[in-house]
Design a protein around this motif. Structure first.
Motif, PDB file in Angstrom:
ATOM      1  N   GLN A   1      -5.578  14.520   6.415  1.00 49.24           N
ATOM      2  CA  GLN A   1      -7.037  14.980   6.604  1.00 49.24           C
ATOM      3  C   GLN A   1      -7.357  13.746   7.253  1.00 49.24           C
ATOM      4  OE1 GLN A   1      -8.576  16.895   3.975  1.00 49.24           O
ATOM      5  NE2 GLN A   1     -10.600  16.259   4.201  1.00 49.24           N
TER       6      GLN A   1
ATOM      7  N   ARG B   1       0.331  16.102   5.199  1.00 50.20           N
ATOM      8  CA  ARG B   1      -0.942  16.345   4.401  1.00 50.20           C
ATOM      9  C   ARG B   1      -0.884  17.540   2.982  1.00 50.20           C
ATOM     10  NH1 ARG B   1      -6.472  18.854   4.457  1.00 50.20           N
ATOM     11  NH2 ARG B   1      -6.679  18.325   6.485  1.00 50.20           N
TER      12      ARG B   1
ATOM     13  N   GLU C   1      -7.675  14.353   0.106  1.00 52.65           N
ATOM     14  CA  GLU C   1      -7.131  15.458   0.284  1.00 52.65           C
ATOM     15  C   GLU C   1      -8.781  16.595  -0.513  1.00 52.65           C
ATOM     16  OE1 GLU C   1      -3.522  15.488  -0.128  1.00 52.65           O
ATOM     17  OE2 GLU C   1      -4.588  15.199   2.032  1.00 52.65           O
TER      18      GLU C   1
END
Ligand code: SF4
Lengths: 361, 328
Positions: free
Chosen positions: A62, A268, A302
């Motif tokens: 992100q 991620r 996230e």
């Protein structure tokens, strides 16, 4: 693969799967191929396939997307990237939405296209958002080498490339890792060859087979894996010899080594993994977008509720994410696993939402 | 409930959901209870309506005018109903070339001639530039059944399924223009279905027909499986797909099962009649590629399974979201 051969391979798997076995298909292309060709119906009950971190779009963090988006809003910048990146959600929207609101974001099919863009638009700053594994990194390296040769000072790359073997090491070291074998990504092995994967069976005792993407190749690779597991003799085998040479693609590896250092990179949902990133070497710093524009990649949480991290490490299947199919669909994706055509959640949504059908003759 | 998106108009799952919600507003006055392509308003008459907004308006194999009459009357034809009358509403954008409009009108009229269908009412509006894109046509059609109207309530386990021609040609053609792909030999299958299926309508072994428009063959199969509660199994290797369609799908990442057709019907029939039905279809120029593709089964209720070329079996689901905007 004919129906007869499918039955034959299916019965071989059935014979070999004498205990519950979990195989991780590392690569998103394998996930999609297995779904699309209906191979799940040929697997015995005992054999469970889970998807891994092998979708390049999905593992982009992100913070990295946010950095790219911030850079793309700067005056005079033209950002170019591969199509799948356009819809990956950052903290505040996507590159695609940014384009809608007036920023110059373009889709390219190859890194080299940006070279022409830089020549045609000398007063603009062309930034190539470079994502992907060892499969796309050599092209980025070649681009920067070319840009340096031509002294093109309005072209740079924001390098988010990631390396697959360190991620497999991290997964192998995870406490409670339930993976008995890895179906290794054929495309990455085309570049790296056999050597960089050998440590997995040797150090961690996990079976490994390099697999192609046809039904046949996948089924044969699974037979290989189950044989290794059954005999308790984990090793590295290849069922993709038509494309993979044991030494890999030496030229491509050389390109990468000339331009990139290994560095820590944040995946991620998984977090930072040592040596899993590629940073641009000092002598190419003029073409390094993150230095040139001082882009900060922050650690960003996230999206709320998204469980991509657990998807990417094979801990849960998409159906176990509470947002799957309700808050998160390909139209309204919350996490990148639902955006990318190779993403696990998107494959499950397209092909596996209603469940599996068993093969009946 | 948010803003509408194009995915909700693409004929898949999201479209069904949207239609369901909208229809609920009419619960007390709605006589269209079954999810068929047209409704019997009396024992003698059936009615249906459809809007056409394709972009581009001209494409290999047809144009918006031809498409409107074919599409409007095909919804009748697939229930074994002979089209008799159409009405046509024209909403044109200021700036559209008058001759272009008349040319689409001529194409529409020539399909009416071919089908011996009469234009019973019409309406023409020109709206300010930007309020529609070019030209929108809406066609309501009325017709009379030749026998007992066909419908999915007649489908039984063991029935066989056939398509009347190769699938996905309309969607692939529009897609190739949108994405600037020059695919030789690719053209839309846009055609009136009545001349092709008329000889089948009175046969007692024929249970149901559907034209595979938006959402393609895959969506039509899912609608039948879900509508009847039965299972469906199809064979990937027997589904006719032209080479041009395959190429477009490979390049653009589409599934041919989900590409729109505009002159292809899916037919369910008793297995005893298979040879006769295929023979009748192949005797007509638009049915030479007709072939059986699968069977209705009792196992896996409401699901469509496809035996893949690789020998596996996978679920066929409705497509999700926007495949190609404004296809018909
Ligand atoms: S379903 Fe959506 S929210 Fe859940 S893990 Fe997958 S991408 Fe993330």
């Amino acid at each position: 693969m004919s129906s007869d051969r499918a039955k034959l391979l299916s019965s071989a798997l059935r014979r070999l799967a004498d205990r519950p076995t979990t195989i991780m298909e590392v690569c998103g292309t394998h996930t999609v191929s297995i779904f699309r060709q209906g191979l799940r119906s040929l697997f015995p009950e005992n054999l469970k396939l889970i998807s891994g971190p092998g979708c390049p779009v999905c593992v982009t963090s992100q913070g990295e997307i946010d950095g790219a988006i911030e850079l793309a809003t700067r005056k005079n910048v033209v950002m170019a990237t591969y199509g799948d990146m356009m819809r990956v959600p950052g903290s505040n929207g996507t590159l695609g939405e940014l384009r809608g609101s007036g920023s110059d974001v373009r889709v390219v099919l190859s890194a080299m296209e940006t070279l022409r863009m830089a020549e045609e638009m000398p007063h603009k700053e062309i930034v190539f958002l470079a994502v992907g594994f060892e499969t796309t990194a050599p092209a980025t390296a070649a681009l920067l080498i070319e840009a340096r040769k031509k002294n093109l000072d309005n072209l740079s790359a924001l390098c988010l490339h990631k390396r697959v073997p360190p991620a497999l090491r991290a997964l192998s070291e995870t406490d409670g890792n339930r993976v008995d074998g890895f179906l290794l990504p054929g495309h990455v092995a085309v570049i790296l060859g056999h050597e960089p994967f050998k440590f997995i069976p040797e150090r961690y005792g996990i079976a490994c087979t390099i697999a192609g993407f046809e039904a046949d190749e996948i089924m044969l690779a699974l037979v290989d894996l189950l044989e290794q597991i059954g005999k308790n003799r984990p090793s590295l085998t290849s069922r993709y010899d038509k494309a993979v040479r044991p030494e890999g693609n030496v030229k491509a590896v050389d390109l990468m080594n000339r331009v990139f250092n290994t560095s820590t990179s944040t995946w991620r949902g998984i977090g930072p993994i040592d040596e899993s990133g590629m940073s641009i070497k000092e002598e190419y710093s003029l073409w390094d977008g993150s230095r040139k524009f001082d882009v900060a990649v922050r650690n960003m949480p996230e999206p709320k509720g998204c469980r991509c991290g657990e998807i990417l490490s094979g801990t849960i299947t998409p159906k176990e994410c509470p947002l799957f199919g309700t808050g998160c669909t390909p139209i309204t994706p919350v996490g990148p696993c639902m955006v990318s055509s190779e993403g696990t959640c998107s494959a499950w949504y397209r092909y596996g939402r209603k469940g599996d059908l068993k093969w009946e003759s | 409930m948010g803003k509408l998106n194009l995915g909700q108009g693409s004929g898949g799952r999201l479209t069904s959901e949207l239609i369901g919600k909208f229809k609920a507003q009419f619960d007390d006055v709605n006589i269209q209870r079954d999810l068929e392509d047209c409704t019997m308003i009396s024992p003698e008459w059936a009615i249906t309506i459809d809007g056409f907004t394709v972009s581009p308006m001209d494409f290999p194999g047809g144009n918006i005018g031809k498409l409107a009459i074919c599409g409007g009357t095909n919804d009748l034809a697939v229930r074994g109903i002979e089209p008799k009358f159409v009405t046509l509403s024209v909403i044109a954008e200021e700036g559209l070339d008058e001759e272009e409009l008349l040319r689409y009108g001529r194409s529409a009229a020539s399909v009416c001639h071919e089908l011996e269908v009469k234009l019973a009412a019409g309406d023409t509006k020109v709206v300010p530039r930007g309020t529609v894109d070019g030209l929108f046509l809406t066609v309501a059609s009325m017709g009379q059944p030749l026998g007992k109207p066909l419908g999915m309530d007649r489908i039984k386990p063991g029935d066989r399924l056939a398509v009347t021609t190769s699938i996905g040609r309309h969607g692939a053609t529009i897609g190739s223009i949108r994405f600037d792909l020059d695919v030789t030999g690719l053209s839309s299958d846009c055609a009136p279905l009545w001349p092709l299926v008329k000889p089948l309508a009175p046969l007692p072994g024929v249970r149901a027909m559907r034209d595979c428009t938006r959402g393609g063959l895959g969506t039509t199969l899912c609608e039948w499986a879900e509508g009847t509660g039965l299972g469906i199994e199809i064979d990937e290797s027997s589904i006719p797909i032209d080479e041009g369609v395959s190429s477009v799908c490979d390049i653009l990442g589409f599934d041919p099962l989900h590409l729109a057709c505009e002159g292809c019907a899916l037919i369910a029939y008793s297995p005893d009649d298979e040879d006769r039905i295929i023979e009748i279809l192949r005797a007509h120029p638009s049915g030479i590629q007709a072939t059986s593709i699968g069977t209705v089964v009792e196992r896996h209720p409401s699901m469509v399974g496809m035996r893949t070329k690789a020998g596996g079996m996978r679920v066929v689901d409705m497509p999700v979201g926007e495949l190609l905007p404004r296809i018909c």
